[in-house]
Design a protein around this motif. Structure first.
Motif, PDB file in Angstrom:
ATOM      1  N   ALA A 148       0.805  -1.223   0.000  1.00 24.47           N
ATOM      2  CA  ALA A 148       0.000   0.000   0.000  1.00 24.47           C
ATOM      3  C   ALA A 148       0.837   1.270   0.000  1.00 24.47           C
ATOM      4  O   ALA A 148       0.284   2.368   0.030  1.00 24.47           O
ATOM      5  CB  ALA A 148      -0.939   0.000   1.205  1.00 24.47           C
ATOM      6  N   GLY A 149       2.157   1.134  -0.043  1.00 28.69           N
ATOM      7  CA  GLY A 149       3.019   2.311  -0.076  1.00 28.69           C
ATOM      8  C   GLY A 149       3.763   2.516   1.226  1.00 28.69           C
ATOM      9  O   GLY A 149       3.270   2.192   2.307  1.00 28.69           O
ATOM     10  N   HIS A 150       4.960   3.050   1.111  1.00 31.07           N
ATOM     11  CA  HIS A 150       5.814   3.257   2.277  1.00 31.07           C
ATOM     12  C   HIS A 150       5.566   4.632   2.886  1.00 31.07           C
ATOM     13  O   HIS A 150       5.288   5.603   2.184  1.00 31.07           O
ATOM     14  CB  HIS A 150       7.285   3.126   1.878  1.00 31.07           C
ATOM     15  CG  HIS A 150       7.621   1.793   1.284  1.00 31.07           C
ATOM     16  ND1 HIS A 150       7.821   0.673   2.050  1.00 31.07           N
ATOM     17  CD2 HIS A 150       7.765   1.398  -0.011  1.00 31.07           C
ATOM     18  CE1 HIS A 150       8.094  -0.355   1.263  1.00 31.07           C
ATOM     19  NE2 HIS A 150       8.058   0.055   0.011  1.00 31.07           N
TER      20      HIS A 150
ATOM     21  N   HIS B 183      -6.624  -3.019   3.572  1.00 30.97           N
ATOM     22  CA  HIS B 183      -7.565  -2.254   2.751  1.00 30.97           C
ATOM     23  C   HIS B 183      -7.276  -2.474   1.263  1.00 30.97           C
ATOM     24  O   HIS B 183      -8.192  -2.680   0.457  1.00 30.97           O
ATOM     25  CB  HIS B 183      -7.440  -0.761   3.065  1.00 30.97           C
ATOM     26  CG  HIS B 183      -8.371  -0.271   4.124  1.00 30.97           C
ATOM     27  ND1 HIS B 183      -9.737  -0.223   3.958  1.00 30.97           N
ATOM     28  CD2 HIS B 183      -8.131   0.200   5.371  1.00 30.97           C
ATOM     29  CE1 HIS B 183     -10.304   0.261   5.048  1.00 30.97           C
ATOM     30  NE2 HIS B 183      -9.352   0.520   5.930  1.00 30.97           N
ATOM     31  N   LEU B 184      -6.005  -2.397   0.905  1.00 27.11           N
ATOM     32  CA  LEU B 184      -5.600  -2.552  -0.495  1.00 27.11           C
ATOM     33  C   LEU B 184      -5.985  -3.926  -1.032  1.00 27.11           C
ATOM     34  O   LEU B 184      -6.589  -4.040  -2.108  1.00 27.11           O
ATOM     35  CB  LEU B 184      -4.091  -2.347  -0.616  1.00 27.11           C
ATOM     36  CG  LEU B 184      -3.479  -2.644  -1.995  1.00 27.11           C
ATOM     37  CD1 LEU B 184      -3.872  -1.565  -2.993  1.00 27.11           C
ATOM     38  CD2 LEU B 184      -1.957  -2.751  -1.901  1.00 27.11           C
ATOM     39  N   VAL B 185      -5.632  -4.972  -0.288  1.00 27.91           N
ATOM     40  CA  VAL B 185      -5.882  -6.332  -0.765  1.00 27.91           C
ATOM     41  C   VAL B 185      -7.378  -6.621  -0.840  1.00 27.91           C
ATOM     42  O   VAL B 185      -7.859  -7.252  -1.791  1.00 27.91           O
ATOM     43  CB  VAL B 185      -5.158  -7.359   0.126  1.00 27.91           C
ATOM     44  CG1 VAL B 185      -5.520  -8.776  -0.295  1.00 27.91           C
ATOM     45  CG2 VAL B 185      -3.645  -7.162   0.047  1.00 27.91           C
ATOM     46  N   ARG B 186      -8.129  -6.159   0.155  1.00 26.78           N
ATOM     47  CA  ARG B 186      -9.578  -6.374   0.122  1.00 26.78           C
ATOM     48  C   ARG B 186     -10.195  -5.703  -1.104  1.00 26.78           C
ATOM     49  O   ARG B 186     -11.026  -6.295  -1.803  1.00 26.78           O
ATOM     50  CB  ARG B 186     -10.235  -5.836   1.400  1.00 26.78           C
ATOM     51  CG  ARG B 186     -11.754  -5.957   1.383  1.00 26.78           C
ATOM     52  CD  ARG B 186     -12.367  -5.501   2.691  1.00 26.78           C
ATOM     53  NE  ARG B 186     -11.936  -4.184   3.106  1.00 26.78           N
ATOM     54  CZ  ARG B 186     -12.399  -3.046   2.594  1.00 26.78           C
ATOM     55  NH1 ARG B 186     -13.289  -3.067   1.625  1.00 26.78           N
ATOM     56  NH2 ARG B 186     -11.957  -1.889   3.040  1.00 26.78           N
TER      57      ARG B 186
ATOM     58  N   GLU C 170       0.796  -1.302  13.141  1.00 29.62           N
ATOM     59  CA  GLU C 170      -0.598  -1.651  12.869  1.00 29.62           C
ATOM     60  C   GLU C 170      -1.218  -0.789  11.778  1.00 29.62           C
ATOM     61  O   GLU C 170      -1.986  -1.284  10.946  1.00 29.62           O
ATOM     62  CB  GLU C 170      -1.426  -1.536  14.153  1.00 29.62           C
ATOM     63  CG  GLU C 170      -1.190  -2.654  15.147  1.00 29.62           C
ATOM     64  CD  GLU C 170      -2.149  -2.559  16.316  1.00 29.62           C
ATOM     65  OE1 GLU C 170      -3.363  -2.412  16.076  1.00 29.62           O
ATOM     66  OE2 GLU C 170      -1.683  -2.616  17.460  1.00 29.62           O
ATOM     67  N   LEU C 171      -0.916   0.494  11.781  1.00 30.01           N
ATOM     68  CA  LEU C 171      -1.536   1.382  10.803  1.00 30.01           C
ATOM     69  C   LEU C 171      -1.161   0.983   9.381  1.00 30.01           C
ATOM     70  O   LEU C 171      -2.010   0.986   8.479  1.00 30.01           O
ATOM     71  CB  LEU C 171      -1.138   2.833  11.069  1.00 30.01           C
ATOM     72  CG  LEU C 171      -1.758   3.878  10.131  1.00 30.01           C
ATOM     73  CD1 LEU C 171      -3.280   3.780  10.131  1.00 30.01           C
ATOM     74  CD2 LEU C 171      -1.325   5.286  10.528  1.00 30.01           C
ATOM     75  N   LEU C 172       0.095   0.601   9.164  1.00 34.06           N
ATOM     76  CA  LEU C 172       0.514   0.194   7.828  1.00 34.06           C
ATOM     77  C   LEU C 172      -0.105  -1.157   7.460  1.00 34.06           C
ATOM     78  O   LEU C 172      -0.516  -1.371   6.309  1.00 34.06           O
ATOM     79  CB  LEU C 172       2.039   0.120   7.752  1.00 34.06           C
ATOM     80  CG  LEU C 172       2.643  -0.014   6.348  1.00 34.06           C
ATOM     81  CD1 LEU C 172       2.101   1.055   5.405  1.00 34.06           C
ATOM     82  CD2 LEU C 172       4.162   0.049   6.405  1.00 34.06           C
TER      83      LEU C 172
ATOM     84  N   VAL D 118      -8.226   1.633  12.395  1.00 32.89           N
ATOM     85  CA  VAL D 118      -7.678   2.901  11.909  1.00 32.89           C
ATOM     86  C   VAL D 118      -7.998   4.028  12.880  1.00 32.89           C
ATOM     87  O   VAL D 118      -7.129   4.829  13.244  1.00 32.89           O
ATOM     88  CB  VAL D 118      -8.236   3.228  10.509  1.00 32.89           C
ATOM     89  CG1 VAL D 118      -7.803   4.626  10.084  1.00 32.89           C
ATOM     90  CG2 VAL D 118      -7.754   2.206   9.498  1.00 32.89           C
ATOM     91  N   SER D 119      -9.258   4.105  13.331  1.00 30.90           N
ATOM     92  CA  SER D 119      -9.668   5.173  14.245  1.00 30.90           C
ATOM     93  C   SER D 119      -8.873   5.120  15.542  1.00 30.90           C
ATOM     94  O   SER D 119      -8.413   6.145  16.054  1.00 30.90           O
ATOM     95  CB  SER D 119     -11.168   5.056  14.547  1.00 30.90           C
ATOM     96  OG  SER D 119     -11.928   5.224  13.378  1.00 30.90           O
TER      97      SER D 119
END
Length: 251
Positions: free
Chosen positions: A106-108, A125-128, A117-119, A237-238
């Motif tokens: 998803a990017g560095h 999210h990307l894979v889903r 955890e955030l990354l 995320v929140s």
């Protein structure tokens, strides 16, 4: 694609398969397949970045791979986002036997490490989203292939859980050996040291997913599970953002 030609194979892939490759970096993997087939008329190879960015990041080798692909009849598309590739004006009317996403990322972010955890949530999210859009571009008996490291922290992406929310199931998990793909040079990608390779170790696998059969399609319970996964990711995320805000005095 001409099925009157002799069928040629390289590992899991056949010159008779209509295939879509997404998230290509320097296009060395696509070029490897095209050379093995002797043609690329069965292939659509795409990148998230535009061509200028790719050439700036990967240089003359990338230019050579792109030229080779186009000469062999590959359709090359840039600025294709897996989140909505099913709505892409060129792709939306196509159906594929296999859709390939090698080492999704998803990017560095300079202040995040892969174990943070955030990354991890961003990767999930990307894979889903990829599974959801790929489901609309896949033939009924087609497969989605994701090549991915299966050690920590990468296994925390939980590919099998994510695939089920889009109506897929894991068909097979096969060890990935870069030597099976002559000329393939995996790249880190992104804006931070994007042109360097990253270690694949001995824990990289190609995960093969297929659509669930109609008799085992998503039930209401499965649908509830899908929404629970989305809600859980949103809550993650929140919570992480709130923690970061408190830590850096942003609240």
């Amino acid at each position: 694609m001409d099925n009157n030609m002799e069928e040629k194979w390289i590992k899991h892939y056949s010159s008779w398969q209509k295939m879509l490759l997404v998230g290509e970096g320097n296009f060395s993997f696509s070029s490897c397949l095209a050379r093995a087939f002797g043609s690329a008329t069965n292939m659509v190879a795409t990148s998230f970045d535009d061509k200028v960015t790719l050439l700036r990041r990967y240089g003359i080798n990338c230019a050579s791979y792109l030229e080779d692909l186009e000469e062999r009849g590959c359709l090359v598309l840039h600025e294709v986002d897996v989140h909505d590739m099913n709505q892409h004006p060129t792709l939306k009317s196509m159906k594929f036997d296999v859709i390939i996403f090698n080492f999704p990322h998803a990017g560095h972010v300079s202040w995040l490490k892969e174990r943070d955890e955030l990354l991890i949530v961003r990767h999930r999210h990307l894979v889903r989203a990829f599974f959801e859009s790929a489901s609309e571009l896949l033939k009924e008996d087609g497969e989605v292939h994701i090549t991915h490291r299966d050690d920590d922290p990468y296994r925390q992406w939980k590919l099998e859980e994510l695939c089920e929310t889009a109506g897929f199931c894991l068909k097979e998990k096969v060890e990935f050996n870069k030597k099976d793909y002559p000329g393939y040079i995996n790249k880190r990608g992104g804006n931070i040291n994007g042109n360097v390779t990253f270690p694949l170790k001995d824990c990289s696998f190609t995960f093969k997913f297929c659509l669930q059969k109609s008799g085992s399609s998503l039930t209401s319970n499965d649908d509830d599970g899908y929404h629970k996964v989305r809600e859980a990711i949103a809550n993650e995320v929140s919570g992480i953002l709130a923690e970061l805000g408190s830590k850096f005095g942003l609240n």
